[in-house]
Design a protein around this motif. Structure first.
Motif, short mmCIF file in Angstrom:
data_model
loop_
_atom_site.label_atom_id
_atom_site.label_comp_id
_atom_site.label_asym_id
_atom_site.label_seq_id
_atom_site.Cartn_x
_atom_site.Cartn_y
_atom_site.Cartn_z
N PHE A 124 -16.17 35.88 40.40
CA PHE A 124 -17.08 36.86 39.83
C PHE A 124 -16.44 37.57 38.64
N GLY A 125 -15.17 37.96 38.79
CA GLY A 125 -14.48 38.63 37.69
C GLY A 125 -14.46 37.78 36.44
N ALA A 126 -14.19 36.48 36.61
CA ALA A 126 -14.16 35.57 35.46
C ALA A 126 -15.55 35.43 34.85
N LEU A 127 -16.59 35.34 35.69
CA LEU A 127 -17.96 35.22 35.19
C LEU A 127 -18.37 36.48 34.43
N ALA A 128 -18.04 37.65 34.98
CA ALA A 128 -18.43 38.90 34.33
C ALA A 128 -17.82 39.01 32.94
N ARG A 129 -16.54 38.61 32.83
CA ARG A 129 -15.89 38.66 31.51
C ARG A 129 -16.50 37.64 30.56
N ARG A 130 -16.86 36.49 31.09
CA ARG A 130 -17.40 35.42 30.24
C ARG A 130 -18.82 35.71 29.77
N LEU A 131 -19.67 36.21 30.68
CA LEU A 131 -21.09 36.36 30.38
C LEU A 131 -21.44 37.72 29.77
N ARG A 132 -20.56 38.70 29.95
CA ARG A 132 -20.77 40.04 29.39
C ARG A 132 -22.09 40.66 29.85
N LYS A 133 -22.42 40.45 31.10
CA LYS A 133 -23.58 41.13 31.67
C LYS A 133 -23.20 42.57 32.00
N THR A 134 -24.23 43.41 32.11
CA THR A 134 -24.02 44.78 32.56
C THR A 134 -24.21 44.80 34.06
N VAL A 135 -23.17 45.24 34.78
CA VAL A 135 -23.16 45.11 36.24
C VAL A 135 -22.93 46.47 36.88
N LEU A 136 -23.77 46.78 37.88
CA LEU A 136 -23.55 47.92 38.76
C LEU A 136 -23.25 47.33 40.14
N PHE A 137 -22.06 47.60 40.65
CA PHE A 137 -21.51 46.90 41.82
C PHE A 137 -21.15 47.92 42.89
N VAL A 138 -21.73 47.77 44.08
CA VAL A 138 -21.49 48.70 45.19
C VAL A 138 -20.50 48.08 46.18
N THR A 139 -19.51 48.88 46.60
CA THR A 139 -18.57 48.42 47.61
C THR A 139 -17.95 49.63 48.32
N HIS A 140 -17.42 49.37 49.52
CA HIS A 140 -16.60 50.37 50.21
C HIS A 140 -15.13 49.95 50.22
N ASP A 141 -14.82 48.83 49.56
CA ASP A 141 -13.48 48.25 49.54
C ASP A 141 -12.75 48.68 48.27
N VAL A 142 -11.74 49.52 48.41
CA VAL A 142 -11.05 50.05 47.24
C VAL A 142 -10.34 48.96 46.46
N ARG A 143 -9.79 47.98 47.15
CA ARG A 143 -9.11 46.90 46.43
C ARG A 143 -10.10 46.11 45.58
N GLU A 144 -11.29 45.87 46.12
CA GLU A 144 -12.32 45.16 45.37
C GLU A 144 -12.74 45.97 44.15
N ALA A 145 -12.88 47.28 44.33
CA ALA A 145 -13.27 48.15 43.22
C ALA A 145 -12.24 48.10 42.10
N LEU A 146 -10.97 48.17 42.46
CA LEU A 146 -9.91 48.15 41.45
C LEU A 146 -9.82 46.79 40.76
N LYS A 147 -10.11 45.74 41.50
CA LYS A 147 -10.00 44.38 40.96
C LYS A 147 -11.13 44.06 39.99
N LEU A 148 -12.33 44.56 40.27
CA LEU A 148 -13.51 44.13 39.52
C LEU A 148 -14.05 45.16 38.54
N GLY A 149 -13.77 46.42 38.77
CA GLY A 149 -14.42 47.45 37.99
C GLY A 149 -13.82 47.72 36.63
N THR A 150 -14.66 47.79 35.61
CA THR A 150 -14.27 48.37 34.34
C THR A 150 -14.02 49.85 34.52
N ARG A 151 -14.95 50.50 35.28
CA ARG A 151 -14.80 51.89 35.70
C ARG A 151 -15.26 52.00 37.15
N ILE A 152 -14.81 53.08 37.80
CA ILE A 152 -15.12 53.31 39.20
C ILE A 152 -15.75 54.69 39.33
#
Length: 242
Positions: A181-209
């Motif tokens: 997903f991280g690679a796709l988001a960088r490649r496609l440049r979509k605007t994404v709002l992503f919900v999670t309770h996993d802090v590691r996932e948030a840090l890995k994927l988020g431009t901002r949190i």
């Protein structure tokens, strides 16, 4: 240029209780903004406001410069890809038909839809010839989630909403899909709002949190700023990484 998604003084009340209070947020074009929080913190409620599954009691949510109340909700939802746990696939549709659905609703020509289905399945690392005729029950959890992402992208929407999409997966598959997903988001440049309770996932994927607690938000901050935050709730999530 206005933000693609904007919240202005948003309040939501359910059953007489304030679920969101005074939410102000801009999601800029091309970024992945993660809403991080515990269960009941209001993060999924915020997500559902974007595609008009809910409307605020006060304040305003704007998508592409227009308040959600000004949109036809069907047209709005067709501008947005939506991914939930297990992909939310129709069990009686084949993989190919599931992926084709958004483009079919937009009345794309059949030949173009067929090409798009193959393109999207290949994009999420599923062989179209091998998987297109299968049904969701014949897939693993990770494969169903990949199909869900392919369907969300099929009609080329500018906005993607992800509601804890990897939460039901085993740790190895989850890590693999996070990387993809991280690679796709960088490649496609979509605007994404992503919900999670996993802090590691948030840090890995988020431009901002945006850290949610009791219907209010701290931030949003960059991942680095989040790790330096001394707020009580941020420190509670930081402790989960030890």
């Amino acid at each position: 240029m206005p933000a693609l998604i904007g919240f202005r003084g948003v309040e939501v009340r359910l059953g007489g209780r304030a679920v969101l209070s005074g939410l102000n947020l801009d999601v800029e074009e091309g970024e992945t903004l993660v809403l991080l929080g515990r269960s009941g913190s209001g993060k999924t409620t915020a997500l559902r406001l974007v595609n008009a599954m809910l409307y605020p009691a006060s304040g305003e949510v704007r998508v592409e410069g227009r308040a959600t109340r000004e949109w036809d909700p069907i047209r709005l939802r067709r501008r947005i890809g939506y991914v939930i746990q297990e992909g939310g696939l129709f069990p009686h549709f084949t993989v190919a038909r599931n992926v084709a659905l958004p483009a079919a609703l937009e009345q794309w020509p059949a030949a173009r839809i067929g090409e798009r289905v193959r393109e999207m399945l290949s994009l999420v690392n599923l062989d179209p010839d091998r998987y297109g005729s299968r049904y969701p029950r014949e897939l693993s959890g990770g494969e169903r989630q990949r199909v869900g992402v392919a369907r969300a992208l099929a009609a080329d929407p500018p906005i993607l909403l992800f509601d804890e999409p990897f939460g039901a997966l085993d740790p190895v598959t989850r890590a693999e899909l996070q990387n993809e997903f991280g690679a796709l988001a960088r490649r496609l440049r979509k605007t994404v709002l992503f919900v999670t309770h996993d802090v590691r996932e948030a840090l890995k994927l988020g431009t901002r949190i945006g850290l949610m607690r009791g219907g209010r938000m701290e931030g949003p901050t960059t991942p680095g700023e989040f790790l330096r935050s001394q707020s009580e709730e941020a420190r509670a999530f930081q402790a989960c990484m030890d």
